[in-house]
Scaffold this motif. Structure first.
Motif, PDB file in Angstrom:
ATOM      1  N   GLN A 230      40.186  56.578  64.608  1.00  0.00           N
ATOM      2  CA  GLN A 230      39.418  55.386  63.801  1.00  0.00           C
ATOM      3  C   GLN A 230      38.416  55.381  63.935  1.00  0.00           C
ATOM      4  O   GLN A 230      37.318  54.868  62.950  1.00  0.00           O
ATOM      5  N   LEU A 231      37.370  55.514  64.979  1.00  0.00           N
ATOM      6  CA  LEU A 231      35.961  55.605  64.950  1.00  0.00           C
ATOM      7  C   LEU A 231      35.324  55.588  64.117  1.00  0.00           C
ATOM      8  O   LEU A 231      34.426  55.515  63.989  1.00  0.00           O
ATOM      9  N   ARG A 232      36.369  57.292  63.639  1.00  0.00           N
ATOM     10  CA  ARG A 232      35.185  58.176  62.499  1.00  0.00           C
ATOM     11  C   ARG A 232      35.840  57.920  61.151  1.00  0.00           C
ATOM     12  O   ARG A 232      35.011  59.162  60.364  1.00  0.00           O
ATOM     13  N   ALA A 233      36.527  56.599  61.185  1.00  0.00           N
ATOM     14  CA  ALA A 233      37.139  56.922  59.124  1.00  0.00           C
ATOM     15  C   ALA A 233      36.281  56.322  58.360  1.00  0.00           C
ATOM     16  O   ALA A 233      35.481  56.775  57.520  1.00  0.00           O
ATOM     17  N   SER A 234      35.726  55.133  59.180  1.00  0.00           N
ATOM     18  CA  SER A 234      35.242  54.182  58.542  1.00  0.00           C
ATOM     19  C   SER A 234      33.682  53.297  59.003  1.00  0.00           C
ATOM     20  O   SER A 234      34.381  52.871  59.903  1.00  0.00           O
ATOM     21  N   ALA A 235      33.262  52.496  58.657  1.00  0.00           N
ATOM     22  CA  ALA A 235      32.094  51.804  59.079  1.00  0.00           C
ATOM     23  C   ALA A 235      33.142  50.178  59.245  1.00  0.00           C
ATOM     24  O   ALA A 235      33.094  49.345  60.370  1.00  0.00           O
ATOM     25  N   THR A 236      34.113  50.502  58.311  1.00  0.00           N
ATOM     26  CA  THR A 236      34.850  49.100  58.598  1.00  0.00           C
ATOM     27  C   THR A 236      35.887  49.114  59.696  1.00  0.00           C
ATOM     28  O   THR A 236      35.970  48.465  60.589  1.00  0.00           O
ATOM     29  N   ALA A 237      36.231  50.553  60.405  1.00  0.00           N
ATOM     30  CA  ALA A 237      37.204  50.733  61.081  1.00  0.00           C
ATOM     31  C   ALA A 237      36.042  50.132  62.032  1.00  0.00           C
ATOM     32  O   ALA A 237      36.915  50.297  62.891  1.00  0.00           O
ATOM     33  N   ARG A 238      34.687  51.104  62.481  1.00  0.00           N
ATOM     34  CA  ARG A 238      34.364  50.629  63.628  1.00  0.00           C
ATOM     35  C   ARG A 238      33.753  49.550  63.837  1.00  0.00           C
ATOM     36  O   ARG A 238      33.825  49.266  65.549  1.00  0.00           O
ATOM     37  N   LYS A 239      33.714  48.982  63.034  1.00  0.00           N
ATOM     38  CA  LYS A 239      33.386  46.911  63.049  1.00  0.00           C
ATOM     39  C   LYS A 239      34.790  46.789  63.694  1.00  0.00           C
ATOM     40  O   LYS A 239      34.668  45.155  64.987  1.00  0.00           O
ATOM     41  N   GLU A 240      36.429  46.742  62.780  1.00  0.00           N
ATOM     42  CA  GLU A 240      36.917  46.042  63.823  1.00  0.00           C
ATOM     43  C   GLU A 240      37.625  46.657  65.173  1.00  0.00           C
ATOM     44  O   GLU A 240      37.828  45.708  65.965  1.00  0.00           O
ATOM     45  N   ILE A 241      37.175  48.178  65.249  1.00  0.00           N
ATOM     46  CA  ILE A 241      37.429  48.513  67.220  1.00  0.00           C
ATOM     47  C   ILE A 241      36.767  47.571  67.457  1.00  0.00           C
ATOM     48  O   ILE A 241      37.047  46.932  68.978  1.00  0.00           O
ATOM     49  N   TRP A 242      35.491  47.342  67.814  1.00  0.00           N
ATOM     50  CA  TRP A 242      34.425  46.820  68.676  1.00  0.00           C
ATOM     51  C   TRP A 242      34.385  45.311  67.935  1.00  0.00           C
ATOM     52  O   TRP A 242      34.229  45.112  69.488  1.00  0.00           O
ATOM     53  N   GLN A 243      35.246  45.060  67.866  1.00  0.00           N
ATOM     54  CA  GLN A 243      35.143  43.615  67.906  1.00  0.00           C
ATOM     55  C   GLN A 243      36.519  43.255  68.259  1.00  0.00           C
ATOM     56  O   GLN A 243      36.881  42.468  68.960  1.00  0.00           O
ATOM     57  N   ASP A 244      37.242  44.260  68.585  1.00  0.00           N
ATOM     58  CA  ASP A 244      38.854  43.584  69.448  1.00  0.00           C
ATOM     59  C   ASP A 244      38.504  43.824  71.100  1.00  0.00           C
ATOM     60  O   ASP A 244      39.067  43.463  71.368  1.00  0.00           O
ATOM     61  N   LEU A 245      37.305  45.196  71.005  1.00  0.00           N
ATOM     62  CA  LEU A 245      36.970  45.831  72.294  1.00  0.00           C
ATOM     63  C   LEU A 245      36.334  44.404  73.021  1.00  0.00           C
ATOM     64  O   LEU A 245      36.823  44.220  74.424  1.00  0.00           O
ATOM     65  N   MET A 246      36.179  43.781  72.020  1.00  0.00           N
ATOM     66  CA  MET A 246      34.496  42.866  72.864  1.00  0.00           C
ATOM     67  C   MET A 246      35.517  41.276  73.669  1.00  0.00           C
ATOM     68  O   MET A 246      35.083  40.783  74.600  1.00  0.00           O
ATOM     69  N   LEU A 247      37.228  41.615  72.364  1.00  0.00           N
ATOM     70  CA  LEU A 247      37.709  40.526  73.129  1.00  0.00           C
ATOM     71  C   LEU A 247      39.113  41.545  73.994  1.00  0.00           C
ATOM     72  O   LEU A 247      39.073  40.399  75.315  1.00  0.00           O
ATOM     73  N   VAL A 248      38.758  42.179  74.906  1.00  0.00           N
ATOM     74  CA  VAL A 248      39.710  42.574  75.510  1.00  0.00           C
ATOM     75  C   VAL A 248      38.790  42.665  76.694  1.00  0.00           C
ATOM     76  O   VAL A 248      38.870  42.463  77.686  1.00  0.00           O
ATOM     77  N   ALA A 249      36.734  43.249  76.145  1.00  0.00           N
ATOM     78  CA  ALA A 249      36.262  42.917  77.915  1.00  0.00           C
ATOM     79  C   ALA A 249      36.145  41.197  78.032  1.00  0.00           C
ATOM     80  O   ALA A 249      36.139  41.160  79.368  1.00  0.00           O
ATOM     81  N   GLN A 250      35.703  40.567  77.398  1.00  0.00           N
ATOM     82  CA  GLN A 250      36.306  39.064  77.605  1.00  0.00           C
ATOM     83  C   GLN A 250      37.264  38.706  78.685  1.00  0.00           C
ATOM     84  O   GLN A 250      37.399  38.149  79.364  1.00  0.00           O
ATOM     85  N   THR A 251      38.839  39.156  78.034  1.00  0.00           N
ATOM     86  CA  THR A 251      40.306  38.494  78.588  1.00  0.00           C
ATOM     87  C   THR A 251      39.999  39.029  79.795  1.00  0.00           C
ATOM     88  O   THR A 251      40.050  38.366  81.332  1.00  0.00           O
ATOM     89  N   LEU A 252      39.037  40.157  80.389  1.00  0.00           N
ATOM     90  CA  LEU A 252      39.668  41.341  81.383  1.00  0.00           C
ATOM     91  C   LEU A 252      38.173  40.796  82.788  1.00  0.00           C
ATOM     92  O   LEU A 252      38.990  41.141  83.415  1.00  0.00           O
ATOM     93  N   ARG A 253      37.003  40.188  81.817  1.00  0.00           N
ATOM     94  CA  ARG A 253      36.190  39.084  82.874  1.00  0.00           C
ATOM     95  C   ARG A 253      36.849  37.959  83.025  1.00  0.00           C
ATOM     96  O   ARG A 253      36.351  36.913  83.617  1.00  0.00           O
ATOM     97  N   GLY A 254      37.909  37.389  82.730  1.00  0.00           N
ATOM     98  CA  GLY A 254      38.605  35.949  82.651  1.00  0.00           C
ATOM     99  C   GLY A 254      38.189  34.749  82.201  1.00  0.00           C
ATOM    100  O   GLY A 254      38.270  33.805  82.120  1.00  0.00           O
ATOM    101  N   ASN A 255      37.727  35.814  80.798  1.00  0.00           N
ATOM    102  CA  ASN A 255      37.001  34.676  79.582  1.00  0.00           C
ATOM    103  C   ASN A 255      37.674  34.747  78.180  1.00  0.00           C
ATOM    104  O   ASN A 255      37.124  34.857  77.179  1.00  0.00           O
ATOM    105  N   PRO A 256      39.282  34.664  78.621  1.00  0.00           N
ATOM    106  CA  PRO A 256      40.040  34.866  77.316  1.00  0.00           C
ATOM    107  C   PRO A 256      39.309  34.027  76.169  1.00  0.00           C
ATOM    108  O   PRO A 256      38.503  32.962  76.107  1.00  0.00           O
TER     109      PRO A 256
END
Length: 256
Positions: A230-256
């Motif tokens: 979905q990274l190639r679908a639209s700008a909206t899709a890319r924005k939502e993916i990066w928001q979710d990935l930031m949440l994943v990164a914060q969680t794995l670093r111990g900062n949920p």
């Protein structure tokens, strides 16, 4: 042929040369009913429930095989030899999860695509390249994560799997999760969410929620997001993916 011979009158006045015709059937005796007429082609509707019954039996077989596997390797062998699912006979490879035990994150994608089916490797080809683009800014290495596809076999031509196929494949996916014991689940796409989550209680967007799975002692923190393609679908899709990935990164670093 089939024509009646000509009739001729005898000297005594009778007609001769014709074929005798059957006498009309006698009417039924009073108090008796005539036997019902047979309808051609009518048979009892045998097997009306054989489809659902056969599916339930096959699902039970898949559950039994999955539960009997005590190691990931034993589960892989059981899946590779499971021919009761039609997808197994048409796919080129059985896609099995790859990664370490007790990984901090298990990423589950959609059904295998053509690249994954040809190579036998999860998240290969274009899908693998896009996943690398997602993980690189987060400092995550795919070798440290557990990667899997929702289905172990690609549906022919990339068609959507049927409900029966999802039911047959779910026991193997749940058993893989129980044996590999990841700390969290990241479901990329609608298919893994549809297989593992209760449709009546949808997972909240951009937040972790508990997922109760068969064979897993306690609910696993689970996040649903878009698939890497979905990274190639639209700008909206890319924005939502990066928001979710930031949440994943914060969680794995111990900062949920």
């Amino acid at each position: 042929p089939g024509e009646e011979p000509a009739l001729r009158r005898m000297p005594d006045g009778h007609l001769a040369g014709g074929q005798s015709r059957a006498a009309p059937a006698a009417p039924p005796v009073s108090g008796q009913t005539a036997p019902p007429a047979k309808v051609a082609g009518r048979r009892p509707a045998s097997g009306a429930t054989s489809g659902p019954a056969l599916l339930a039996e096959t699902v039970a077989q898949a559950q039994s095989l999955a539960a009997a596997a005590m190691t990931p390797e034993a589960l892989r062998l059981s899946m590779d030899g499971f021919s009761a699912c039609a997808l197994r006979t048409t796919a080129m490879h059985t896609l099995f999860p790859t990664g370490p035990l007790q990984a901090p994150l298990m990423i589950i994608g959609e059904a295998p695509d053509a690249d994954e089916d040809r190579s036998g490797t999860v998240f290969s080809g274009l899908c693998g390249e896009l996943l690398a683009q997602m993980l690189a800014p987060l400092g995550l290495d795919r070798q440290t994560l557990l990667l899997a596809t929702a289905l172990p076999w690609r549906p022919p031509g990339g068609r959507a799997p049927t409900e029966a196929e999802l039911k047959l494949c779910r026991p193997f996916l749940e058993r893989a999760i129980a044996l590999f014991a990841p700390q969290r689940l990241l479901l990329c796409g609608r298919l893994p969410a549809r297989m593992l989550l209760d449709a009546s209680a949808p997972m909240p967007r951009r937040s972790w929620g508990p997922a109760s799975l068969s064979g897993v002692a306690s609910p696993l923190p689970t996040l649903v997001m878009r698939h890497p393609l979905q990274l190639r679908a639209s700008a909206t899709a890319r924005k939502e993916i990066w928001q979710d990935l930031m949440l994943v990164a914060q969680t794995l670093r111990g900062n949920p």
